[in-house]
Enzyme design. Structure first.
Site, short mmCIF file in Angstrom:
data_model
loop_
_atom_site.label_atom_id
_atom_site.label_comp_id
_atom_site.label_asym_id
_atom_site.label_seq_id
_atom_site.Cartn_x
_atom_site.Cartn_y
_atom_site.Cartn_z
N SER A 153 -6.32 -3.51 -1.46
CA SER A 153 -5.24 -2.47 -1.26
C SER A 153 -3.96 -2.72 -2.10
O SER A 153 -3.22 -1.46 -2.43
CB SER A 153 -4.97 -2.41 0.21
OG SER A 153 -6.03 -1.68 1.11
N SER A 187 -5.28 1.02 -0.67
CA SER A 187 -4.52 1.82 0.17
C SER A 187 -3.07 1.68 -0.19
O SER A 187 -2.28 2.86 0.21
CB SER A 187 -4.63 1.41 1.56
OG SER A 187 -4.26 0.14 1.97
N LYS A 208 5.77 -0.09 1.81
CA LYS A 208 4.72 0.69 2.24
C LYS A 208 4.82 0.92 3.57
O LYS A 208 5.39 0.11 4.36
CB LYS A 208 3.44 -0.23 2.00
CG LYS A 208 2.11 0.44 2.41
CD LYS A 208 0.74 -0.54 2.16
CE LYS A 208 -0.41 0.10 2.36
NZ LYS A 208 -1.63 -0.77 2.24
#
Length: 431
Positions: free
Chosen positions: A154, A130, A55
């Site tokens: 997330s 996310s 990420k």
């Protein structure tokens, strides 16, 4: 050959249209693959040759660490985060940086300055957020596994929507050093994988105490355990706030635990209505504090001038409620509510080894559909209690509705990660 596998994944990434990646350096990863093939010291490591996506809010040297924001669009990592060092030491290769909601502030994957990520399992729908790109990369088979961060769901939210496995370790199990934090008292790094066995392996690889993170803990290696005599709790309020079609799929999943010999226990959690306001009030204040370093002087742009609408909303609300005259009215009350929520949650584990239920209360909406902030925040109502209370929680696929995946959430008490990971593995085998 590892280089052949890397080349295959790079070709898939190039052809993919799900917008899972922000930064991929083919030359760099192929060179690292060649070096890895010659490194006999790593050949017996559990992640040897595994190709991992990371990420874009976790530092990897030489890659853009943009947090999917124009604020940090030109920032290139100068060091590896602790989790990345651990991945490399276990024989893994970093294939690239994944798309995400800007500064991890979102539940849909749509707030990225690089455009939204598509859901590989339902291309017209959001993948969740996310950690949208990390989940989509795994679901679209663009890597072996991925790393994400989970502040209020997330990792678990996109894992559920994309039909893969996600795990949020107990707070402190994995070092946060090198993570661009959203809310430091909630944030935790964890794995997104194609199966639960891989989630166990990857969690073991990245966990452990770190001098650079004072909240980190040392834990024994997590092993797969027999769960056949476990008491599995089902919280009435978690089921009540969930759409009927999803609830029906989750009830089928609960039957699987019963068939495995587990005893199903009915539970009640009276603080479900406090979950979102408590989480977001604390989140706003911690995020406002965390973003003060993005002042446009040291690196990047001044965040308030460069960021998107949702990030700006969180900053402005956080600034407002951080002011002395409002702190007691909002923030301190949220901290009191958090204490009550945690006490109540931990009490549930006196009656059950695990808690199972839905991950998200509704199906992912269609890309581009206009939702109000409150409608968007509602995705998090079942995942934020995990972060508020510092417990561990994983997601495994549990059916689908018209082809759209549904994820079963399995929660465990603090540092009972081994129980949750074992239950995820056994559920997958028996579902």
């Amino acid at each position: 050959m590892i280089t052949d596998r890397v080349s295959d994944y790079l070709e898939k990434i190039e052809k993919s249209d799900v917008n899972a990646f922000i930064d991929v350096n083919s030359e760099k990863v192929l060179k690292e693959a060649e070096e890895l093939e010659k490194n006999d010291d790593l050949k017996n490591k559990p992640l040897y040759g595994k190709i991992v996506a990371v990420k874009s809010n976790i530092n990897v040297k030489g890659y853009k660490i943009s947090c999917a924001s124009k604020t940090l669009e030109k920032y290139v990592g100068t060091y590896d985060a602790t989790v990345v060092k651990k991945l490399r030491s276990q024989g893994a290769l970093i294939v690239g940086m994944t798309n995400m909601d800007e500064f991890a502030g979102g539940s849909s994957g749509e707030t990225s300055c690089y455009g939204p990520t598509k859901n590989p399992a339902a291309l017209d729908r959001i993948p969740g957020g996310s950690s949208s790109g990390s989940a989509a990369a795994v679901a679209a088979d663009l890597c072996d596994m991925a790393i994400g961060s989970d502040t209020g769901g997330s990792i678990r939210n996109p894992a559920s929507h994309c039909g893969i496995v996600g795990f949020k370790p107990s707070y402190g199990v994995v070092s946060r050093q090198g993570l661009c934090d959203l809310a430091m008292s909630f944030d935790q790094i964890g794995p997104l994988t194609k199966n639960a066995e891989d989630a166990l392996v990857l969690t073991n690889a990245i966990k452990g105490i770190d001098r650079s993170d004072s909240t980190s803990l040392e834990t024994p290696k997590f092993e797969k355990k027999d769960i056949s005599n476990y008491k599995v709790g089902v919280v009435k309020e978690f089921m009540d706030v969930t759409d009927e079609k999803i609830r029906n799929e989750i009830e089928k999943g609960i039957e699987v635990f019963k068939d495995m010999g587990c005893k199903i226990v009915d539970l009640s959690y009276k603080y479900i209505d406090l979950a979102l306001p408590t989480y977001y009030l604390i989140n706003y204040v911690e995020f406002f504090s965390a973003t003060r370093k993005y002042d446009g002087r040291r690196y990047g742009e001044f965040i308030e001038e460069a960021c998107g609408e949702e990030v700006l909303r969180r900053i402005l609300i956080g600034k407002h409620i951080s002011e002395q005259e409002f702190s007691g009215k909002y923030y301190k009350k949220a901290l009191q509510a958090r204490k009550s929520m945690k006490k109540e949650m931990l009490g549930l584990f006196n009656s059950a080894d695990l808690i199972v239920g839905p991950t998200v209360p509704k199906l992912p909406h269609k890309l581009g559909e206009d939702l109000s902030p409150m409608e968007m925040y509602a995705y998090d109502v079942l995942t934020v209690p995990t972060n508020i209370c510092g417990i561990c929680s994983g997601v495994v696929r549990c059916g689908n509705i018209s082809g759209v995946p549904v994820g079963l959430q399995i929660q465990g008490a603090p540092l009972e990660d081994e129980k949750v990971l074992s239950a995820m593995i056994e559920f997958e085998k028996n579902y």
